[in-house]
Scaffold this active site. Structure first.
Site, mmCIF file in Angstrom:
data_model
loop_
_atom_site.group_PDB
_atom_site.id
_atom_site.type_symbol
_atom_site.label_atom_id
_atom_site.label_comp_id
_atom_site.label_asym_id
_atom_site.label_seq_id
_atom_site.Cartn_x
_atom_site.Cartn_y
_atom_site.Cartn_z
ATOM 1 C CG ASP A 50 -0.459 -0.132 2.534
ATOM 2 O OD1 ASP A 50 0.718 -0.516 2.669
ATOM 3 O OD2 ASP A 50 -1.198 0.131 3.502
ATOM 4 C CB ALA A 139 -5.218 -9.696 16.810
ATOM 5 N N GLY A 140 -3.432 -7.767 14.393
ATOM 6 C CA GLY A 140 -3.264 -7.679 12.942
ATOM 7 C C GLY A 140 -4.589 -7.592 12.207
ATOM 8 C CG LEU A 141 -7.601 -9.652 13.053
ATOM 9 C CD1 LEU A 141 -8.601 -10.491 13.852
ATOM 10 C CD2 LEU A 141 -7.468 -10.209 11.635
ATOM 11 C CB SER A 142 -7.123 -3.125 11.010
ATOM 12 O OG SER A 142 -6.705 -1.813 10.791
ATOM 13 C CB SER A 143 -8.115 -3.072 17.080
ATOM 14 O OG SER A 143 -6.809 -2.720 17.507
ATOM 15 C CG ASP A 188 -4.986 -1.344 8.168
ATOM 16 O OD1 ASP A 188 -4.865 -2.141 7.221
ATOM 17 O OD2 ASP A 188 -4.172 -1.267 9.112
ATOM 18 C CE1 TYR A 240 3.947 -1.106 7.677
ATOM 19 C CE2 TYR A 240 5.135 0.973 7.793
ATOM 20 C CZ TYR A 240 4.068 0.222 7.328
ATOM 21 O OH TYR A 240 3.136 0.820 6.495
HETATM 22 P P1 ADP Z 1 -4.138 -3.634 15.122
HETATM 23 O O1 ADP Z 1 -4.594 -2.399 14.435
HETATM 24 O O2 ADP Z 1 -3.746 -4.693 14.148
HETATM 25 O O3 ADP Z 1 -5.110 -4.170 16.119
HETATM 26 P P2 ADP Z 1 -2.209 -1.788 16.147
HETATM 27 O O4 ADP Z 1 -0.949 -1.968 16.899
HETATM 28 O O5 ADP Z 1 -2.189 -1.033 14.861
HETATM 29 O O6 ADP Z 1 -2.808 -3.256 15.926
HETATM 30 O O7 ADP Z 1 -3.274 -1.076 17.062
HETATM 31 C C1 ADP Z 1 -3.538 -1.563 18.363
HETATM 32 C C2 ADP Z 1 -3.550 -0.405 19.343
HETATM 33 O O8 ADP Z 1 -4.652 0.469 19.044
HETATM 34 C C3 ADP Z 1 -3.782 -0.832 20.767
HETATM 35 O O9 ADP Z 1 -2.580 -1.190 21.384
HETATM 36 C C4 ADP Z 1 -4.395 0.422 21.373
HETATM 37 O O10 ADP Z 1 -3.387 1.377 21.669
HETATM 38 C C5 ADP Z 1 -5.208 0.976 20.231
HETATM 39 N N1 ADP Z 1 -6.615 0.562 20.277
HETATM 40 C C6 ADP Z 1 -7.264 -0.145 19.334
HETATM 41 N N2 ADP Z 1 -8.555 -0.321 19.660
HETATM 42 C C7 ADP Z 1 -8.733 0.291 20.838
HETATM 43 C C8 ADP Z 1 -9.853 0.478 21.702
HETATM 44 N N3 ADP Z 1 -11.066 -0.002 21.408
HETATM 45 N N4 ADP Z 1 -9.652 1.186 22.854
HETATM 46 C C9 ADP Z 1 -8.454 1.695 23.132
HETATM 47 N N5 ADP Z 1 -7.363 1.566 22.370
HETATM 48 C C10 ADP Z 1 -7.487 0.865 21.239
HETATM 49 MG MG MG Z 2 -3.361 -1.146 13.203
#
Ligand code: ADP
Ligand code: MG
Length: 409
Positions: A50, A139-143, A188, A240
């Site tokens: 990307d 978890a790599g699922l883009s939280s 993402d 990265y």
């Molecule tokens: P991924 O996007 O794959 O889950 P990232 O490292 O990019 O992994 O993002 C994870 C980080 O985003 C967490 O460690 C936290 O800091 C933040 N985060 C994601 N979702 C939440 C949430 N619902 N509440 C608080 N922080 C969050």
């Molecule tokens: Mg992320």
């Protein structure tokens, strides 16, 4: 062996929204003005391209992050967030937000509002927010994109602002790149905003154009199994950046990698020796060639895979997934033993294809499997992890779902 298989909980978006609303009421003793959700994602193919004007094919997951929110008159953002067993709480004044501030979890949220205000989309106005997430964190699922995107659509709706999804995606990226200081190439955020039920999204990062590709696994008697390896990945950030520095550098010298046939990056490698100082000139040339080979082959492979999917040739699509994984493992070197174990186990158990998804160094892998084989393959992966003394993986069937939206509670 018959190890216990951990399934990632799945529930409806309405249930997640109800939870966020309940949390808002308990926290602020009043009703929110509304509730918005945004999904996590898996990328089917087109990894680590990307940021190199490549092509990707992600789909949005049914699992979402939900935010219940109400606007405030001042510039304060009050946040309560629950994910799994963690409850996080903080207050940030938007006037204090900017590059690298706050460079923690709240930066994804207030950074998005700040970037939207910078772009002139919304006024610099505060909110009370309560968040719950069904997208596992880290978890790599883009939280992270799910979090940014639900906040972006909430802020726009509450300020009665309209903006193109691409503008929202850019603001979310700024929050992540500039405020939190994490690297992201934009995949993402686009899929979390633009996802559609039953579709994957073909994104061309050359011009940021995208179109929906029907992704009907049920019709083929197939499913996408997603496996969160739960692997520790402390090294990921520097890795990265170092991959990206090579690709950015070579692209700057020779032009977009996508357009270069028979590109030999040796000259760039000689002018820019191994920054870690560990590889001699020849070994570094070889390394740079491999990095470039991944990006070039992955872009071509993804273009082919999209055609394979459109004509319903699922075995060919599975083969492309496996070739993508091999390239990420051997040429780009972003896989890890846990990810390789998911791929190898799924393939040994009859999957049509499998690969790591997301940035790598831990995170998740996906497998294209016959519906009848879901349980068997999930079990085999859990057993293999237990045997290897890896942490317990978590699995889910990934369902292509809609992007960020308001949910009535
Ligand atoms: P991924 O996007 O794959 O889950 P990232 O490292 O990019 O992994 O993002 C994870 C980080 O985003 C967490 O460690 C936290 O800091 C933040 N985060 C994601 N979702 C939440 C949430 N619902 N509440 C608080 N922080 C969050
Ligand atoms: Mg992320």
């Amino acid at each position: 062996m018959n190890t216990h298989v951990h399934w990632i909980p799945t529930r409806s978006r309405t249930e997640a929204a109800e939870d966020a609303t309940e949390l808002f009421r308990n926290t602020y003793n009043t009703n929110p003005a509304g509730c918005w959700v945004a999904p996590g994602r898996v990328n089917l193919i087109g990894e680590h391209v990307d940021y190199a004007q490549g092509i990707s094919l992600p789909f949005a997951l049914s699992q979402v992050t939900a935010v219940a929110a109400a606007p405030r008159e001042d510039t304060l953002v009050r946040i309560t967030s629950i994910s799994g067993d963690n409850t996080l709480q903080t207050e940030v004044d938007l006037k204090d937000v900017g590059p690298k501030n706050p460079a923690n979890w709240s930066g994804y949220i207030v950074g998005t509002i700040w970037a939207l205000a910078e772009a002139g989309v919304v006024p610099l106005r505060g909110y009370d927010m309560a968040l719950v997430s069904d997208v596992p964190l880290g978890a790599g699922l883009s939280s992270s994109a799910a979090l940014e995107c639900c906040v972006a659509v909430a802020a726009c709706d509450l300020q009665e602002a309209t903006a193109e999804k691409d503008i929202l995606a850019k603001a979310c990226m700024r929050a992540e790149n500039e405020v939190v200081g994490a690297s992201t190439g934009g995949l993402d955020q686009q899929i979390s905003l633009k996802g559609e039920d039953g579709h994957a999204l073909a994104i061309d990062f050359r011009d940021n154009s995208s179109y929906q590709v029907p992704f009907d696994m049920e019709g083929h008697g197939l499913a996408i199994l997603v496996v969160d390896t739960n692997a520790p990945h402390e090294l990921a950030d520097g890795q990265y950046a170092s991959r990206r520095a090579v690709i950015d550098g070579v692209s700057e010298k020779f032009g977009p990698l996508r357009d270069q046939e028979n590109l030999n990056p040796d000259q760039w490698a000689d002018e820019n020796p191994d920054p870690s100082g560990t590889l001699d000139a020849e070994a570094w040339r070889k390394k740079v060639r491999a990095r470039v080979a991944h990006v070039q082959s992955e872009i071509a492979r993804t273009a082919n895979a999209i055609e394979e999917l459109k004509r319903g040739d699922m075995q060919a699509f599975g083969n492309s997934m496996c070739a993508s994984h091999a390239s990420l493992r051997d040429d780009y070197e972003v896989s890890c033993p846990e990810l390789n174990m998911v791929v190898d186990t799924a393939m040994a158990q009859g999957a049509l294809g499998a690969r790591m998804t997301g940035g790598g160094f831990g995170g998740s892998a996906i497998a294209l499997v016959k519906k009848a084989d879901i349980e068997k393959i999930a079990q085999a992966i859990a057993d293999a992890f237990a045997e290897a003394n890896f942490r317990d993986p978590r699995v889910a069937v990934a369902i292509p779902a809609a992007g960020a939206q308001r949910v009535e509670v």
